[in-house]
Structures are given as structure tokens and as C-alpha cells.
Write an enzyme that holds these catalytic residues in place. Sequence first.
Site, PDB file in Angstrom:
ATOM      1  CG  ASP A 168      49.400  36.844  41.508  1.00  0.00           C
ATOM      2  OD1 ASP A 168      48.427  37.629  41.460  1.00  0.00           O
ATOM      3  OD2 ASP A 168      49.751  36.254  42.536  1.00  0.00           O
ATOM      4  CE  LYS A 192      46.621  37.009  44.255  1.00  0.00           C
ATOM      5  NZ  LYS A 192      48.012  37.415  44.528  1.00  0.00           N
ATOM      6  CE  LYS A 249      46.278  45.257  41.806  1.00  0.00           C
ATOM      7  NZ  LYS A 249      47.349  44.455  42.437  1.00  0.00           N
ATOM      8  NE  ARG A 270      54.338  44.346  39.168  1.00  0.00           N
ATOM      9  CZ  ARG A 270      55.267  43.834  39.955  1.00  0.00           C
ATOM     10  NH1 ARG A 270      56.527  43.764  39.526  1.00  0.00           N
ATOM     11  NH2 ARG A 270      54.964  43.381  41.147  1.00  0.00           N
ATOM     12  CD  GLU A 305      47.052  41.635  39.512  1.00  0.00           C
ATOM     13  OE1 GLU A 305      47.953  40.811  39.669  1.00  0.00           O
ATOM     14  OE2 GLU A 305      46.525  42.249  40.457  1.00  0.00           O
ATOM     15  CG  ASP A 365      44.358  43.208  43.826  1.00  0.00           C
ATOM     16  OD1 ASP A 365      45.073  43.905  44.569  1.00  0.00           O
ATOM     17  OD2 ASP A 365      44.784  42.553  42.861  1.00  0.00           O
ATOM     18  CG  ASP A 398      45.276  39.384  41.775  1.00  0.00           C
ATOM     19  OD1 ASP A 398      45.377  38.620  40.783  1.00  0.00           O
ATOM     20  OD2 ASP A 398      46.256  39.849  42.390  1.00  0.00           O
TER      21      ASP A 398
HETATM   22  N1  BES Z   1      47.124  41.917  44.589  1.00  0.00           N
HETATM   23  C1  BES Z   1      48.390  41.333  44.813  1.00  0.00           C
HETATM   24  C2  BES Z   1      49.123  41.924  46.020  1.00  0.00           C
HETATM   25  C3  BES Z   1      48.472  41.753  47.366  1.00  0.00           C
HETATM   26  C4  BES Z   1      48.936  40.799  48.254  1.00  0.00           C
HETATM   27  C5  BES Z   1      47.459  42.597  47.786  1.00  0.00           C
HETATM   28  C6  BES Z   1      48.353  40.670  49.503  1.00  0.00           C
HETATM   29  C7  BES Z   1      46.871  42.466  49.025  1.00  0.00           C
HETATM   30  C8  BES Z   1      47.320  41.509  49.893  1.00  0.00           C
HETATM   31  C9  BES Z   1      49.268  41.523  43.590  1.00  0.00           C
HETATM   32  O1  BES Z   1      48.602  41.573  42.366  1.00  0.00           O
HETATM   33  C10 BES Z   1      50.210  40.377  43.503  1.00  0.00           C
HETATM   34  O2  BES Z   1      49.756  39.286  43.321  1.00  0.00           O
HETATM   35  N2  BES Z   1      51.498  40.643  43.631  1.00  0.00           N
HETATM   36  C11 BES Z   1      52.496  39.634  43.572  1.00  0.00           C
HETATM   37  C12 BES Z   1      53.611  40.134  42.666  1.00  0.00           C
HETATM   38  C13 BES Z   1      54.629  39.076  42.307  1.00  0.00           C
HETATM   39  C14 BES Z   1      53.997  38.012  41.458  1.00  0.00           C
HETATM   40  C15 BES Z   1      55.769  39.742  41.570  1.00  0.00           C
HETATM   41  C16 BES Z   1      52.999  39.392  44.980  1.00  0.00           C
HETATM   42  O3  BES Z   1      53.104  40.336  45.764  1.00  0.00           O
HETATM   43  O4  BES Z   1      53.244  38.227  45.304  1.00  0.00           O
HETATM   44 ZN    ZN Z   2      46.695  42.220  42.429  1.00  0.00          ZN
HETATM   45 MN    MN Z   3      48.245  39.677  41.559  1.00  0.00          MN
END
Ligand code: BES
Ligand code: ZN
Ligand code: MN
Length: 502
Positions: free
Chosen positions: A346, A276, A264, A350, A348, A287, A269
Site C-alpha cells: 500500500d 486497505k 503520482k 513512492r 505504492e 490517487d 489504490d
Molecule cells: N494513496 C494512499 C494515501 C492516501 C490516503 C491518499 C488518504 C488519499 C487519502 C497511499 O498510497 C497509502 O496507502 N499510503 C499509506 C502508506 C503506508 C502504508 C506506509 C498510508 O498513508 O497509510
Molecule cells: Zn496510493
Molecule cells: Mn497506497
Amino acid sequence: MTALSVSTSSAASLRVDAVVVGIAKGDKGPVLAPGAESVAEAFGGRLAEVLATLGATGAEGEAVKVPAPAGLKAGVVLAVGLGDAAEDGAYGPEALRRAAGVAARTLAGTGKAALALPAVGPAEVEAAALGGLLGAYAFTAYRTDGRNGKAPVGELVVLAGRKGQKDAKAAVERATVLAGEMNRARDLVNTPSNDLHPKSFAAAAQAAGKEYGLKVEVLDEKALAKGSYGGILGVGQGSANPPRLVKVAYTHPKAKTTLAFVGKGITYDSGGISLKPAGHNETMKCDMSGAAAVLAAVVAASRLGLAVNVTGWLALAENMPSGSATRPGDVLRMYGGRTVEVLNTDAEGRLVLADAIVRAGEEGPDAIVDVATLTGAMVLALGTRTFGVMSDRDAFRDRVVDAAGRAGEQAWPMPLPAELRKGMDSAVADIANMGERMGGGLVAGLFLKEFVAEGIAWAHLDIAGPAFHEGQPYGYTPKGGTGSAVRTLVQLAEDAAAGALL
Ligand code: BES
Ligand code: ZN
Ligand code: MN
């Protein structure tokens, strides 16, 4: 990078600025670890006593400096803690890596240091060397105000006994390559998103490929559109910095196994339209840690000449909100034709991974391992130092977890409970990019599983916790990018080369 060598000289006779010895927690205060004998002699046998008086206990992370007495060529003795004393004097590789890391950090600004740690055999020599080189890492590219801090320690000499000297060359080479490539990943992660975007990341991959004889192919936004990579394009379309898919291929003439590593690579992000909240944005340059680990691991496989084919896929995009960004509710047509309803922009990672996993699968590798800072849920589950490993094949998952442990990384097996799939049912598309909140890390894993071609072993590493270290440095781990998953991927390539992975 800090220079590295191995020597069988006695610690007392080496002309260095500092000599490093190991101390451990004994029943009655600190005890000296093997390797320190000639240094202890120069103190008239009272080194442990002196260290105890100075407050040393031998605990992990401890570093105590003492001026060297006459009889030592070094000016300073640095004692570093190894944790609980080992009865047989044999300390594990992680204790050695961390102690050497602490030593290298403590000795920043010093010219030359000898590591008189218990370097019994080649594994211990490698551990001390790797920890030292990783601990000496500093990211100073953006300091112009004289606050560069001290320069990393200039040269490390690992002192080895006769057994350690055997195969020392291979041990030093492996440590040099692993540290160099972990530090490459750290640099990429630490580089801010205004300088590291998909295009410059792809250029970095091309430069590394040129240096180490890898075949690098870059799909730009036009090629991605022509190839119908709807996931990568959908995530990247809100940004002024267009996305890329980079293929980095290492091949070996005697390879019997082909591995595909998929990373990834979200260079920033923001969350996109599902922005966010403040407080969750500041570290999101990290990210792309999965893609950085994949690039570093493929380069490492090449530098080590492993008898395995390794193809790295870097799914690079910047996730930004704008008038051209994907909206919650939009449906993307992914590479390969399946449709995804984007309920949360968010989620993204996947989406870009799905395209890359389908593309990687087309080439029929024996296994696909994807690496991603995918979910905050995995951080809640496992903390900030352990990554989760998921797979639809338990035996393969366990082999990956085992490889991580042997490589010195903390990993833990996580399930893919089938009942969580229905939460991603979409009213309009084949699947939605979000499901139940509970078990969010596993939901993400189940989403990725849908895109893995049948018959290919697959594992998913969620490194959202350990990829980026926000606390104070410890052991050989600095603030910022850590190089998480690089060693595990290299270990998997080595296992595959030995015919021991699948
Ligand atoms: N890049 C984030 C996950 C992340 C969180 C990485 C903290 C490093 C530290 C990812 O893209 C994300 O935002 N995931 C969301 C998914 C949700 C919207 C289903 C999450 O984990 O909140
Ligand atoms: Zn992310
Ligand atoms: Mn994200």
C-alpha cells in the site's frame, strides 16, 4: 464551460438574469462592498438594510437572493458574503474567488449573471473570474436518470472599474486557462477507475497534447519492461490494466529554465496484497490527482505561452491484489538499478514516483517538483485543505510554499528529519518502502529524496488532504476532485519564466 467576459457597464444597466453584489461583516450588520453602488441606488439606498432583515451578515459562504426593484435590468440581486469588512474596500483575491464561486454555484440554472464585486484592478478581475468559473464546475458525465441537476450558469460578466479594465484581457485569459485546466484535473479525478485506467489516462494526455501543441510520449508495459522500470511495473503487475509512463513536454524558444513535474498516477489504490480495510477504498480513484495536476499544469503553461520549458511525467499504474501482484517482502529493481524491499504494497506511490523521478533527473532539469496523494499521515498532520511541502533545500521549499500562497492554495512547509531514514533500512535491499509509522508523511518524503539526482533542486507536494473533497461544497470547491496543486505548479512555471524561482 461557462462563458466569461469583462464589462465597464454599470450593474444597473446590464441586461442579465441576476446581478451579484458583495456584502461584508460590518460592526452593525452587513455592509455593501464597492461595486454595488448602482444596485444600492435602485433600492433607494436600503439594500444593506433589506439584506440584514433577510438574515444576511456578510459572512463568507453566505448567499441571499432578493427580487430586483424597477430600475435594475436584472431580475434578481444575489448578495454573497466576503467575510470581515475591509476598511479600504479592498478585498483579497481569495475572498473574491470564494464569493464568486458561491455566486456561480447558487446561480446554477441561470442564464446570464453580472458579478458586481469589488473588482478594483486586474488581480481582482482575475480572482472574480476564476472563482466564478471554478464554482460553475459540475461533473455530470455519469448521470442518466435526469438528476443532472441544474445546468451551470451560462455566462458570467465581471464588472470592472476603469482600473480593472486595464489589463483585463490578460486577467480573463489567465482565469480562463487556470479554471479550464483545474476543471480538466477535476474531471480526471472524478472519472471512476473502471473508465480511467493507465491506458485511458495516457490517451487523455495524448489528446490534450495534440490540442495544445505538446510532445507526448507513452511508455507501455513492454517499453517499461525494456527500460527496466521496476517500480512502476511492480506496482502495476497485479492489475488487468497495465501501467504506463507518460512524458508531456512543453518547450519555449526563449526558455532559460527547465522544470520537471512528476505526478503520482495510481488510477486506483486498493492497497494491493496489503489490502486497505473497508472504509478506506471508496475514494481511492483520487490517487491519480498528482498526475492530473501535472498534466493540467503543463497544458496551462503551453496555453499561457510561458517562457520556460516544462516536462510533465505521469507515473500511471493500478494497485490491485491478484495472483500476479507484488507480495510484501518482494524486492523490486527500480529504474536506475537501485533495489527496494516492498514491505507494504500500500506504500505504492513512492515506488512509481521513484522510477519517474530518476527518469526525469536524467534529462537534467533545473528543478523537479513531484505531486502526490502520498500519505494518510499528511492528512492527519495538516487536515483536508492544506498540502505539505518538503525539500532537502529549505530556501527552495519556502519558495514553493510562497508560490502556493500567491496562487491561492493552502500549503505548509514540512521537515525531512534525517533520523527517520534508518527506519527504512532493509535486511536484503538498498532501502525498504516503509519506515517508522510516526511521521509517515516525512518518511515518504525521505524515501523520494533518495532518488533525486545530485545538483537538482527538488520539492515534494503531498496533496493527500486537499486533492479530493468529501464534504459539502464551499467557495469555489466542489465535492470530489478539487484541482489541488494545479495553480501552484503554474505559479512555479511563471516564477521560473520570470527568473524568480531558482
Ligand atoms: N494513496 C494512499 C494515501 C492516501 C490516503 C491518499 C488518504 C488519499 C487519502 C497511499 O498510497 C497509502 O496507502 N499510503 C499509506 C502508506 C503506508 C502504508 C506506509 C498510508 O498513508 O497509510
Ligand atoms: Zn496510493
Ligand atoms: Mn497506497
